[in-house]
Design an enzyme around this catalytic site. Structure first.
Site, PDB file in Angstrom:
ATOM      1  N   LYS B  46       0.830  -1.206   0.000  1.00  0.00           N
ATOM      2  CA  LYS B  46       0.000   0.000   0.000  1.00  0.00           C
ATOM      3  C   LYS B  46       0.863   1.252   0.000  1.00  0.00           C
ATOM      4  CE  LYS B  46      -3.498  -0.082   2.895  1.00  0.00           C
ATOM      5  NZ  LYS B  46      -4.751  -0.200   2.105  1.00  0.00           N
ATOM      6  N   ARG B 116      -3.325   2.526   8.879  1.00  0.00           N
ATOM      7  CA  ARG B 116      -3.538   1.228   8.240  1.00  0.00           C
ATOM      8  C   ARG B 116      -2.239   0.455   8.157  1.00  0.00           C
ATOM      9  NH1 ARG B 116      -8.380   1.844   4.521  1.00  0.00           N
ATOM     10  NH2 ARG B 116      -8.704   4.076   4.437  1.00  0.00           N
ATOM     11  N   GLY B 125      -7.436  -8.170   5.580  1.00  0.00           N
ATOM     12  CA  GLY B 125      -8.261  -8.328   6.772  1.00  0.00           C
ATOM     13  C   GLY B 125      -7.567  -8.978   7.953  1.00  0.00           C
ATOM     14  N   MET B 127      -4.758  -7.900   9.610  1.00  0.00           N
ATOM     15  CA  MET B 127      -4.247  -6.976  10.627  1.00  0.00           C
ATOM     16  C   MET B 127      -5.263  -5.859  10.857  1.00  0.00           C
ATOM     17  SD  MET B 127      -0.193  -6.831   9.766  1.00  0.00           S
ATOM     18  CE  MET B 127      -0.354  -6.685   8.013  1.00  0.00           C
ATOM     19  N   ARG B 360      -5.645  -0.123  -9.168  1.00  0.00           N
ATOM     20  CA  ARG B 360      -5.104  -1.482  -9.353  1.00  0.00           C
ATOM     21  C   ARG B 360      -5.519  -1.968 -10.731  1.00  0.00           C
ATOM     22  NH1 ARG B 360      -9.264  -3.964  -4.870  1.00  0.00           N
ATOM     23  NH2 ARG B 360     -11.129  -3.328  -5.984  1.00  0.00           N
ATOM     24  N   HIS B 478     -15.734 -41.139 -20.420  1.00  0.00           N
ATOM     25  CA  HIS B 478     -16.095 -41.227 -21.831  1.00  0.00           C
ATOM     26  C   HIS B 478     -16.851 -39.986 -22.286  1.00  0.00           C
ATOM     27  CE1 HIS B 478     -18.719 -42.483 -25.198  1.00  0.00           C
ATOM     28  NE2 HIS B 478     -17.622 -43.104 -25.598  1.00  0.00           N
ATOM     29  N   SER B 809       5.274 -40.528 -27.354  1.00  0.00           N
ATOM     30  CA  SER B 809       4.153 -39.637 -27.097  1.00  0.00           C
ATOM     31  C   SER B 809       3.585 -40.018 -25.740  1.00  0.00           C
ATOM     32  CB  SER B 809       3.108 -39.785 -28.192  1.00  0.00           C
ATOM     33  OG  SER B 809       2.033 -38.931 -27.908  1.00  0.00           O
ATOM     34  N   GLY B 811       1.099 -40.606 -23.126  1.00  0.00           N
ATOM     35  CA  GLY B 811      -0.331 -40.764 -22.930  1.00  0.00           C
ATOM     36  C   GLY B 811      -0.592 -40.534 -21.457  1.00  0.00           C
ATOM     37  N   CYS B 885       0.027 -36.537 -25.731  1.00  0.00           N
ATOM     38  CA  CYS B 885      -1.280 -36.597 -26.396  1.00  0.00           C
ATOM     39  C   CYS B 885      -2.389 -36.914 -25.416  1.00  0.00           C
ATOM     40  CB  CYS B 885      -1.258 -37.600 -27.539  1.00  0.00           C
ATOM     41  SG  CYS B 885      -0.945 -39.285 -27.003  1.00  0.00           S
ATOM     42  N   TYR B 905       6.409 -31.171 -28.775  1.00  0.00           N
ATOM     43  CA  TYR B 905       5.068 -30.653 -29.084  1.00  0.00           C
ATOM     44  C   TYR B 905       4.056 -31.133 -28.056  1.00  0.00           C
ATOM     45  CZ  TYR B 905       3.968 -35.324 -30.835  1.00  0.00           C
ATOM     46  OH  TYR B 905       3.759 -36.672 -30.928  1.00  0.00           O
TER      47      TYR B 905
END
Lengths: 930, 930
Positions: B46, B116, B125, B127, B360, B478, B809, B811, B885, B905
């Site tokens: 802050k 603050r 919240g 402190m 912000r 599925h 690959s 799976g 994949c 990839y």
């Protein structure tokens, strides 16, 4: 493995230069030899063995070994022998002629020799051999006169021509066979042996014509020429395709070459003072220290083996040829003393002169193996460690299980073969369900339970059966695991059985076997026979089950003494997987030092509990479920008390509930059919409603892959009240038996953990309940909390999990299932196929799967995860106690692995405990050797 | 993760000695500040933000920040401020009074301040905060006069007393509440806001009595004393239990301390020239570059938020307060320019003077996120890389899927919630089976298919439905997989649904929904609503499916431009999982650069093929099986040709048949019930016989755990004729399309390999058939052979397997299943429970499972195996091409992992391709940052 090690050392050897002045040819025989038994590199196995026997003063046929160096020189020299080596061989040939008093081509006493290959590593049948070399038109006649057996002499000659022509002259064997056939037709005989001496003489004539035609010269009559041609040919055979392939297959280097032995032929068929035989220095069946031999007078070695004449026993030799007898017994003793093990030998005597042709360590039964090892230690011939290394775990097994009477087995017909899942031999009447099994067993009948596959419903039936045969499932299927646990003979996955239990029959190929028919099953080999084969029971088992006093059994004395030696040697602890006090007792009698796995679910399958368990599962809410758990609590507590009492002073690892809950409920498809039937037949609406309610819950609990579903600690986390009940039962039982003065060491084990959070969640419950119970009972129990490592992820994050556990126990059954993605209940069919099909890897033919990974731990895959888990676990928790409780805990190769990777103990079924004790000792010795 | 990194740097910081002469207090406001925005360590978040705005010349209420160093000194000094620091604060207080022209306790212009806390990391919240400090019996009256609102002034004062007493004097809040209640009863009001100024004055009197009673002294009237007491209390609140717990939870170090901001209070309710509001520098819904703000005159901030009065729009501010308006628009622009992103800000004007209280980065919709990023790049405000880092993959998703009209959604009732499995919004009539779905769809009706779970039988039904809702199954069930594949909205595992499809209804809690009733399902959040919620469709999808010209859509232009930037940045290749030419086409339009997974089995489920497939499976022998395979060959070939044509120039990875064969046959239990029914009803013997034959085969193929059974390469090895047919179809298709001029790059992938021997066995077939086909067609095809890595063992022995493969690959669906031992079809119920239950690990509460491992790759467990496999694989085969994949290929966090571990990839479903492109680019940028 041994070969790989040797391969490296051989290659190294080759690199070192050959010393000048090294001998090329080594003479042996006549009580001495140029070489020694430890010169296998140079003399090959056979040559070194012959040299060793000669040095021992044992009479072997005279001869000489041409070294492996010569083979290498031969190849370097364009496949020809250099002049100097030829001269060297000639020199040794002269020596052989002088010492034997025989001479190549001599008209009264011709020398005949064999020319045999012999590499460092045995390559049986891969290279060539020439026998009876030295025969020619002249010496054949002398041989005929000397043996008084013209038929034998001419047959030897025609075989020599055929063999020599094939190996040396490279004339197609077929051509000789054709001529032989022609003459057989002429004399109207079917078999070679029916040909007379005259006919064989005619064959020799024909053969010689053939050789002349094909090789454009006469068959060589000069024995020296025969010899050098044969030596060349045998060296060449080192590189024939099948020898090359064989070496590739067994990792034998191509460049070590073969040695070659030229040895005088001796004949046991030179009249009534000649003979031949085989023997063992001790009884190979019983191990009794007593020479055992059989022989035939005036006969050749193959006559003994072929069984055409019945061989005579040693006693008659004593009468018929006392000199030979004395020499034989003396030599046999010497051989055994020298080789420090029971020997299997071959001998021939020619005109009363005894020759030893071969000696090697003799094969023996398990009973004999232990007896011999035990006796030899007592005789101070070998040390205890050597004894342990000579006893295979299989040998121990033979002490435990009933066996078919070997004299009877040939009378019965084998009908199929499955996987041998639990060893032993069992015979009985076929039954297809537990009720019939119990009924018939109550009538005193032996039964064999035959099922497509077994389920918990079959446990009562299995308990009363002699053995179990299933058409499906692998070696860790329900039938197999429970079978081994119960010590029942078990053959599983006999895939070509078709079980039609509704018709009370099964089919094996064309054969139909009905309920009540006798079958016999062999759990050692997986064979299934029709009929009732008599069985011999085991003394060791009787002692262990306390049905026979230990001092009444010599077998038991040997067995237990050897296992005590094993105990002093081994580093691994041996525990057992036991779920009942009676199992625990047997295991302790077998030498178990704790329970590594007590499966609480098996307790729930018992008849008086399954209904409570079902009620618990069908409960609509926690409150209802709790009432059932409250009823199960005292029952479980009593179970644990019984086990704790038997295991007084030993740790007991108790696994919390593991299997999917639907295992306790009826099967989905059966319920659906029942309901359909009730609906169509207008059954009672009340029953229908009840069934439908059950179906509803079964459907809710139904899983596509229960092995990967709601089980293990997942159950205990989702329904913590179950874990609470179980922990309470364990700790209350512990407090109560401690009061009785029992030393109780409970270890609570959480199954199927894959994450730190899971073990933590269950541990919170365990600690809370334990504290509570101990406070109530005002007793302090030293207990520990650990986890199974059976999910691959647990191995990967073992460092985390170890922070919350006192011990790991590898559940290698499940770990193998997950690591391979093989369901143990389904994998039988492809594992079997995988063990038959071959592929070529690096030029070698290998099976797709070399071992069933459920029987022998897959060290490369699963074992790598085990190692990772141990390393990571001990990394964050150095004092972690580590064991294995999968089926592999009873497998010797796997036990050696467990030893090597530094586990603290293995746990196996009670009947595997002795095997594990031995295997653990052998592992220590194997390690010490390295 | 960010926190952990920071934690370390903080600890390091702490170790370094504090420089002497370092400032303790930092002033801000009036166009400048002692601190800067990058001094969060010292000023807290802050304080640094206020300093930054001040330095920018933005008007913020004057104040000063007491540094985090002071907090540490405070604790080292026995929780007291040293004298020199007190003096320092006094000095800054004087400066504040001078610059503001206000004074503590002043009777005309009293200074009121807030005190603050503000640590480096936000601890919302946790402190304490004190507002309106400076109020006392005198200044409350001044405030009343100044605001013309005595009620506000007295309410502020009574709140101040209550807050101060609670935080500083530690007097129980309850006591104050009781007094307040009493006075409310007296004035017969229910709410605080109903109390008049007079009543509040009475409350203040009562409060002061209470303070006097409890603290034995009067409520402090001296603002300076108030201030120092408040500073002490706020520093102490750094170590209150909830703050300590919060820091533990978020890995924030305990020793960094908090800073503390003392800031002048400003009031928007000081009359008609005062006001307050909130704004966004661009439209957060659409992203349009246009200031968006709302305000209220003579009001406090909470009035805007509370919605008691309707706020006014920016246009009226232009009229009402042109000066404030000008300043606001100017400042908003400056803020955006400074922070280089769209800002969400709060402002107050007091007597016409504008203050910014907070700014912000503003939250925005996906549409807005892309629009803003795109525009800011065009405005040269940010670079393309920054733009990519600001767009979350979720944002991209919003461009793809239809959404419920947000204006309508509140009118409908939510009836349940499941797992969001395939995103989008869909509404339609409930149907319970495919036939009805097709029938109704043919009538032009929109339908939602509701099932307990789906099976391959439901594919036709799914194809015509708007969306799918299931009661069971996880996010890779599925229904979910096929749903995503088809781009259908899908909500699965809605566990409190009870589907009674025989009655054509389902129940959600008490509600009964019948066939034909409208429901609406939200695949983003898993929500299910009753009724037909209107849906807005996506332009991007329309363009991709070639239903809309690209130049007709601004959205598409932004979307595609940003993804082109991503393509230039990313290192990972992006492929797609596609089984049909149409899927392939969409994926290419979405930017896929190849097919990473073409599942041949999905092709067999189509109606014209399933019968051939069933025939093949039911075949009694190889010959019969071959006739079916011969019929399947041309069909498969056509499929491949279609795909190759769409993928012209791109590689296509085709996986050989993977699933267990029984997936193609009817279900065991259904068959059994059918047969029982036929038997009892006396059905046709011919039909019965046929059904029984099928049952027989279904039983033979039935597996307890099909996921771990006869599937993958096991099928191809046991029935090589299937692999032969598939390879032939692939290679013939390749040859035929090559002839058409298509560039074809087939990659043949073997599934479920766990051993070198398995890939070798299949590779032998692939090479043989390929050679044969190419010879026949006289064409050369460059193809490669690889394997899935999906069995844990494959990862462990990847070095071996890599010697026979061109590519791996991963799976990761199956790899996750096996590594965790979670069946994806069954795990829903415990995964859901695991994500709710918590355990304490290192003092922190964590869920048993933090993520669904089927959605986001489990890096610690499964990921470790992936890394191992890559390392080992590349070790023996450095050029190995590696991809993924599994479903994770479309998950951004998992894509980042794939990038980090060096894959080549990722492959995902067509509709995930754009998300993967973005995620891959972000991964590269994240890596560059490190």
């Amino acid at each position: 493995m041994a070969n790989t090690r040797h391969k490296k050392s051989m290659i190294r050897k080759r690199v070192s230069k050959r010393k000048s002045g090294t001998k090329n040819v080594y003479f042996f025989g006549g009580g001495k030899a140029d070489g020694r038994g430890d010169m296998k590199d140079l003399l090959g196995g056979k040559g070194a063995g012959l040299a060793e026997m000669s040095n021992l003063g044992i009479s072997v046929p005279l001869g000489f070994t041409i070294s492996t160096d010569v083979c290498r020189i031969f190849y370097e020299n364009n496949k020809r022998l250099p002049k100097n080596i030829e001269e060297d061989i000639d020199g040794h040939l002269n020596k052989l002629e002088q010492l034997s008093g025989k001479k190549f081509g001599h008209s009264q006493n011709p020398l005949l020799v064999s020319v045999r290959s012999g590499a460092k590593f045995s390559m049986p049948g891969m290279m060539d051999t020439v026998l009876n070399l030295g025969l020619n038109d002249k010496t054949v006649q002398v041989l005929s006169d000397l043996t008084g057996n013209p038929r034998f002499a001419w047959d030897a000659y025609r075989r020599f021509i055929q063999m020599f022509s094939d190996i040396v002259l490279k004339i197609d064997k077929e051509q000789f066979e054709k001529r032989l056939e022609k003459i057989k037709r002429k004399y109207r005989v079917k078999l070679d042996v029916e040909l007379s001496a005259k006919a064989l003489k005619e064959v020799v004539g024909d053969y010689r014509k053939l050789v002349n035609k094909k090789s454009k010269r006469d068959f060589p009559q000069d024995p020296r020429k025969q010899l050098f041609s044969a030596i060349n040919a045998v060296f060449l055979s080192w590189n024939n395709p099948r020898a090359v392939f064989y070496r590739k297959q067994y990792d034998i280097p191509d460049d070590i070459g073969t040695a070659l032995n030229v040895q005088m032929m001796v004949f046991g068929n030179m009249g009534d003072k000649s003979g031949t035989g085989v023997g063992f220095t001790r009884d190979p069946a019983t191990g009794v220290d007593q020479l055992y031999a059989e022989y035939l007078l005036n006969a050749q070695g193959e006559d003994v083996v072929a069984g055409i004449r019945t061989p005579k026993q040693l006693e008659s030799l004593h009468r018929e040829m006392p000199g030979v007898y004395r020499q034989l017994t003396k030599t046999a003793k010497a051989l055994e003393k020298h080789f420090r093990d029971m020997q299997d030998f071959e001998f021939t005597f020619e005109h009363g002169k005894l020759y030893f042709l071969q000696t090697r360590t003799g094969k023996r039964t398990g009973i004999a193996a232990l007896k011999i090892a035990y006796d030899m230690v007592k005789e101070s011939l070998i040390k205890r460690e050597e004894a342990l290394l000579r006893i295979e775990p299989d040998h121990i097994e033979q002490f435990l299980f009933p066996v078919f009477n070997p004299k009877e087995i040939n009378k019965f017909k084998q009908i199929t073969k499955g996987l041998p899942a639990s060893p032993g031999a069992a015979a009985g009447k076929v039954v297809f369900n537990s009720d019939t099994a119990i009924k018939m067993s109550n009538r005193g009948e032996r039964v064999i339970l035959v099922r497509k596959e077994t389920s918990p419903d079959d446990i009562h039936g299995m308990a009363v059966s002699e053995g179990v045969l299933t058409a499906r499932g692998g070696r860790t299927s329900h039938a197999a695991v429970v079978g081994r646990q119960m010590g029942k003979v078990c053959v599983v996955g006999a895939e070509d059985l078709s079980v039609e239990d509704n018709k009370q029959l099964f089919k094996a190929k064309e054969k139909v076997i009905k309920e009540g028919d006798y079958i016999s099953i062999d759990g050692f080999q997986g064979k299934v026979f029709l009929g009732d084969i008599p069985v011999i029971s085991s003394e060791v088992i009787q002692v262990t089950e306390e049905k026979l006093k230990p001092d009444k059994s010599d077998n038991y004395k040997i067995f237990s003494t050897i296992l005590k030696w094993a105990d002093k040697t081994r580093r691994l602890g041996i525990r057992t997987n036991a779920d009942t006090p009676s199992d625990a007792k047997i295991a302790v009698n077998f030498g178990a030092e704790g329970i590594g796995l007590c499966r609480t679910e098996h307790m729930f399958f018992q008849e008086d509990r399954i209904h409570l368990m079902q009620g618990m599962i069908l409960s609509k809410n926690l409150k209802e479920r709790q009432t059932y758990l409250d009823k199960l609590l005292p029952i479980q507590k009593e179970d644990f008390k019984g086990i704790f009492r038997e295991m007084n002073g030993y740790p007991v690892t108790i696994r919390l509930l593991d299997p999917p809950l639907h295992e306790f409920l009826p099967k989905l498809e059966e319920l659906m059919v029942e309901i359909k039937e009730l609906e169509l037949n207008g059954g009672s609406p009340r029953v229908l409603k009840k069934k439908k309610k059950i179906l509803n819950r079964v459907e809710e609990l139904h899983e596509f892959n229960p092995m990967l579903g709601l089980r293990g600690c997942r159950l205990g986390i989702l329904m913590p009240e179950i874990s609470r009940m179980q922990v309470r039962a364990i700790m209350e039982a512990a407090c109560e038996v401690k009061k009785e003065g029992i030393k109780v060491i409970p270890e609570i084990m959480v199954p199927l953990v894959g994450m730190l959070t899971e073990i933590k969640a269950q541990k919170e419950i365990i600690l809370e309940i334990s504290k509570h119970v101990m406070k109530n009972y005002k007793r302090k129990i030293k207990y520990s909390v650990g986890t199974m490592i059976e999910v691959p992820r647990a191995a990967v994050v073992a460092d985390e999990i170890a922070t919350e556990t006192d011990f790991f126990s590898f559940g290698t059954n499940d770990l193998t299932q997950m690591t391979y993605a093989y369901s143990r209940d389904d994998a039988g069919k492809f594992i079997n196929a995988y063990r038959e099909r071959k592929v070529t890897i690096n030029g070698k033919q290998v099976e797709i799967l070399q071992n069933d990974p459920f029987s022998t731990l897959d060290q490369k895959g699963v074992g790598e995860l085990v190692k990772m888990a141990i390393k990571k676990g001990r990394n964050t928790s150095p004092d972690l106690k580590i064991g294995i409780c999968g089926e592999h805990g009873g497998d010797p190769a796997s036990i050696e692995f467990c030893h090597k990777v530094g586990m603290n103990y293995v746990s196996c079924s009670p009947y595997r405990v002795p095997i594990a004790r031995l295997a653990a000792a052998r592992s220590t010795l194997a390690k010490d050797k390295q």
